[in-house]
Scaffold this motif. Structure first.
Motif, PDB file in Angstrom:
ATOM      1  N   TYR A 119     -27.821  76.133  10.779  1.00 19.18           N
ATOM      2  CA  TYR A 119     -28.182  74.787  10.311  1.00 19.18           C
ATOM      3  C   TYR A 119     -27.922  74.648   8.820  1.00 19.18           C
ATOM      4  CZ  TYR A 119     -30.198  74.017  14.922  1.00 19.18           C
ATOM      5  OH  TYR A 119     -30.354  73.890  16.268  1.00 19.18           O
ATOM      6  N   GLU A 147     -21.936  80.359  26.124  1.00 17.32           N
ATOM      7  CA  GLU A 147     -22.649  79.208  26.694  1.00 17.32           C
ATOM      8  C   GLU A 147     -23.833  78.817  25.822  1.00 17.32           C
ATOM      9  OE1 GLU A 147     -24.161  79.526  30.793  1.00 17.32           O
ATOM     10  OE2 GLU A 147     -22.100  80.148  31.272  1.00 17.32           O
ATOM     11  N   GLN A 148     -24.594  79.854  25.401  1.00 19.29           N
ATOM     12  CA  GLN A 148     -25.756  79.615  24.536  1.00 19.29           C
ATOM     13  C   GLN A 148     -25.363  78.892  23.262  1.00 19.29           C
ATOM     14  OE1 GLN A 148     -27.711  83.064  23.169  1.00 19.29           O
ATOM     15  NE2 GLN A 148     -28.945  83.317  25.002  1.00 19.29           N
ATOM     16  N   GLU A 150     -22.889  76.997  22.755  1.00 20.97           N
ATOM     17  CA  GLU A 150     -22.532  75.602  23.021  1.00 20.97           C
ATOM     18  C   GLU A 150     -23.768  74.770  23.320  1.00 20.97           C
ATOM     19  OE1 GLU A 150     -19.278  75.511  25.819  1.00 20.97           O
ATOM     20  OE2 GLU A 150     -17.936  76.171  24.200  1.00 20.97           O
ATOM     21  N   GLU A 151     -24.667  75.344  24.147  1.00 18.31           N
ATOM     22  CA  GLU A 151     -25.854  74.598  24.557  1.00 18.31           C
ATOM     23  C   GLU A 151     -26.818  74.377  23.406  1.00 18.31           C
ATOM     24  OE1 GLU A 151     -28.268  76.241  27.692  1.00 18.31           O
ATOM     25  OE2 GLU A 151     -26.444  76.269  28.942  1.00 18.31           O
ATOM     26  N   ILE A 153     -26.529  75.257  19.965  1.00 21.12           N
ATOM     27  CA  ILE A 153     -26.083  74.843  18.640  1.00 21.12           C
ATOM     28  C   ILE A 153     -25.138  73.652  18.739  1.00 21.12           C
ATOM     29  CG2 ILE A 153     -25.051  75.634  16.470  1.00 21.12           C
ATOM     30  CD1 ILE A 153     -25.736  78.483  17.350  1.00 21.12           C
ATOM     31  N   GLY A 154     -24.489  73.516  19.896  1.00 22.67           N
ATOM     32  CA  GLY A 154     -23.570  72.391  20.055  1.00 22.67           C
ATOM     33  C   GLY A 154     -22.220  72.638  19.419  1.00 22.67           C
ATOM     34  N   LEU A 155     -21.868  73.923  19.258  1.00 17.28           N
ATOM     35  CA  LEU A 155     -20.550  74.259  18.714  1.00 17.28           C
ATOM     36  C   LEU A 155     -19.622  74.643  19.858  1.00 17.28           C
ATOM     37  CD1 LEU A 155     -21.278  76.681  15.736  1.00 17.28           C
ATOM     38  CD2 LEU A 155     -20.286  74.394  15.583  1.00 17.28           C
ATOM     39  N   ASP A 156     -18.357  74.292  19.735  1.00 18.82           N
ATOM     40  CA  ASP A 156     -17.383  74.725  20.730  1.00 18.82           C
ATOM     41  C   ASP A 156     -17.164  76.232  20.556  1.00 18.82           C
ATOM     42  OD1 ASP A 156     -15.296  75.188  22.394  1.00 18.82           O
ATOM     43  OD2 ASP A 156     -13.817  74.048  21.225  1.00 18.82           O
TER      44      ASP A 156
END
Ligand code: GTP
Length: 597
Positions: A119, A147-148, A150-151, A153-156
């Motif tokens: 963050y 997967e974690q 992406e889920e 943190i929302g990073l690709d």
């Protein structure tokens, strides 16, 4: 204009996920140091950092990397501290770069500090390249961890770089990713000098060394520069870069990171976050600057042996030279003698300073229970910042007491969730969020820092058998129903043991303290009441019964020299005793009582 051949980046990670090992690999594979010089982790330079495997001071290193596109790049790696207490140091290091490598241990997954640090990087507008480390471990689950990422943190994470910093797998891919996926810095070489003061420290040979990141213009040897915040002017003696060895240079241009020395007397003269510009041709657009972190956790440090007081004062002065966030002022206590009230950024900071004092300076110290900073709003409208519960003003004049609150993020395996929720609830916490990150629960709580400074972290670790991770940030000051609890031994208040507690927790804390002291204080010839009191009201009480016989009684009529010996022994014991009215309390009793909880 972009400066195409430079990349400035940092590595963000949870503790132990392999940040230092990766940094060392990057230095090694770009030839910054010889094999022999690589024998030890380079970036963690302080002993304690090495031993505890944590990074405290931000460091930097310049790497030269010939990329696959045939061009040679300068890669500046800014190291950042991995712990929340040093969030301020993290933010200023991040402000000096354009991108971050997000290192996640592929066998552990996302942890509390992974989140906190990522963050910070997102706040600094960083481009982020996810890096999955430790793929050599059989327990590594890279797909699940992707997967974690992406889920949560929302990073690709589809093109996360897979590495083992330990064996060296994937290191060339990391270097390529830095060049191809992180943006180059931007800057105008013809504009007036604009440089960020990232860090500074005292070097025994060079004096104060200042770490800078150039945004616009150029920095040259012999140039006269102005610090915008302090308005001080200096003539630059020396500039250069870290490879990580210090190497002199004649000029640093936009996008570059390096150091300067300029006969600056004290680290305190350099304000981290300040803008450095040319004396005559100043920038019209200084950097925003940072607000230095204020100490929030306080405790008293006293020498066990009063003769060490001057040594303690000297040692503190030395530590303070390189750590402006640590503060201290003299304090005297009837129980503990002369010492210092010290302020820290957080609990880890406290622990580190305490450990350095005892290890590097060989001091034997008593630390009082840590407390937080309180803001006292007085009836007359004034405000007092309270660092020591013993100094609480007269309650009749107090309107409200405000205490710092934190937002804590805890990640834990599911089976410990119940125990952790109960712990947070018991500590006056308010639940903000409860979520799942893969198989782990993520709980977010608002908690009073006061309830965390004692033993929260230890309790959390024991409830979760060490599997929970924890991170926090101070959010605000809130009014609390706080009262000063005093401990009276034989009707005499003992200053070192007074504390501010929440009214609802006062009775149990008071009772525990009285019970403990009953065990710790030796019997006297008379009964000794031990009481916990709020204002004039006693909330808990224990009594130490009177000793029946004189210790020398059994010697009557016997051998005189034996009696003498016994008396001498008693006398010796007395040196370590503190007198409270008629009662003598052994110093050990204080140490043990203060360790309570
Ligand atoms: P802080 O400095 O506290 O932030 O820790 P760090 O993130 O720098 O971790 P560090 O590099 O010290 O590594 C932590 C531990 O993991 C060390 O014991 C390393 O040897 C080990 N380690 C690092 N990378 C790997 C890896 O790729 N594979 C394996 N098996 N172990 C690794």
């Amino acid at each position: 204009d972009p400066i195409p051949n430079i990349r400035n980046f940092s590595i963000v990670a949870h503790i132990d996920h392999g940040k230092s090992t990766l940094a060392d690999r990057l230095i090694q594979s770009t030839g910054g140091l010889s094999e022999r010089e690589m024998t030890e982790q380079v970036l963690d330079s302080m002993d304690i950092e090495k031993e505890r495997g944590i990074t405290i001071k931000a460091q930097t290193v310049r790497l030269t990397y010939p990329a696959k596109d045939g061009k040679t790049y300068i890669l500046n790696l800014m190291d950042t501290p991995g712990h929340v207490d040093f969030a301020y140091e993290v933010s200023r290091s991040l402000a000096a770069c354009e991108g971050s490598l997000l290192v996640v241990d592929a066998s552990q997954g996302v942890e509390a500090q992974t989140l906190a640090n990522v963050y910070h990087a997102l706040d600094a507008n960083h481009e982020i390249v996810p890096v999955l480390n430790k793929i050599d471990l059989p327990a590594a689950e890279p797909d699940r961890v992707k997967e974690q990422i992406e889920e949560v943190i929302g990073l690709d994470a589809s093109n996360a770089v897979m590495i083992s910093a330990k064996t060296g797998i994937g290191i060339p891919d990391v270097l390529e990713a830095i060049v191809t996926r992180l943006p180059p810095p931007k800057g105008d070489i013809n504009a007036p000098l604009k440089a960020l003061l990232v860090d500074s420290w005292y070097d025994a040979y060079l004096g104060v060394v200042v770490l800078v990141r150039i945004f616009d213009g150029t920095l040259k040897k012999d140039q006269r520069v102005r610090m915008v915040g302090t308005d001080a002017v200096y003539q630059v003696d020396r500039i250069g870069t870290f490879t990580p060895k210090m190497v002199s240079a004649d000029v640093l241009g936009p996008g570059e990171v390096g150091f300067l020395t300029a006969s600056i007397k004290e680290v305190a003269d350099t304000r981290v976050g300040d803008t450095i510009t040319d004396e005559r041709r100043g920038t019209t657009d200084p950097l925003p600057g940072f607000k230095p972190a204020q100490p929030v956790v306080f405790c008293g440090l006293f020498p066990v042996d009063a003769a060490q007081f001057d040594d303690l004062r000297n040692a503190m002065g030395k530590l303070r030279l390189n750590d402006a966030s640590f503060s201290y002022e003299m304090e005297s206590s009837a129980a503990l003698g002369f010492g210092f009230r010290c302020g820290f950024l957080g609990l880890l900071h406290l622990e580190i300073i305490q450990e350095r004092l005892s290890r590097e300076f060989d001091l034997d110290l008593i630390a009082t229970a840590p407390s937080v900073v309180y803001t006292i709003k007085m009836r007359d409208g004034s405000e007092v910042s309270l660092h020591n519960p013993a100094d609480l003003p007269d309650v009749m004049q107090i309107e409200e007491i405000h205490e710092p609150w934190i937002r804590a993020t805890i990640l834990t395996p599911d089976e410990y969730l119940g125990g952790i929720l109960k712990l947070c609830q018991d500590r006056r916490g308010t639940q903000i969020d409860l979520n799942y990150v893969g198989k782990r629960a993520m709980v977010v709580y608002d908690l009073p820092l006061n309830e965390v400074v004692f033993d929260f972290y230890d309790r959390l670790k024991s409830i979760s058998k060490g599997y929970a991770s924890f991170d926090y940030a101070i959010t605000d000051m809130r009014a609390g129903d706080l009262v000063k609890m005093q401990i009276l031994v034989n009707e005499e208040p003992v200053d070192a043991l007074s504390m501010l507690v929440h009214r609802g927790r006062a009775e149990s804390r008071g009772r525990a303290m009285c019970e403990k002291l009953k065990e710790l204080i030796p019997n006297h010839l008379f009964k000794i009441p031990i009481q916990a009191a709020i204002g004039g009201k006693v909330i808990a009480r224990e009594t130490i019964s009177a000793l029946r016989k004189d210790v020398t009684a059994k010697c009557y009529g016997g051998d005189v020299s034996r009696k003498r010996k016994l008396l001498d022994k008693q006398k010796e014991g007395k040196k370590r005793m503190r007198q409270f009215g008629k009662v003598e309390i052994p110093q050990e009793a204080f140490i043990a009582a203060l360790k309570m909880e």
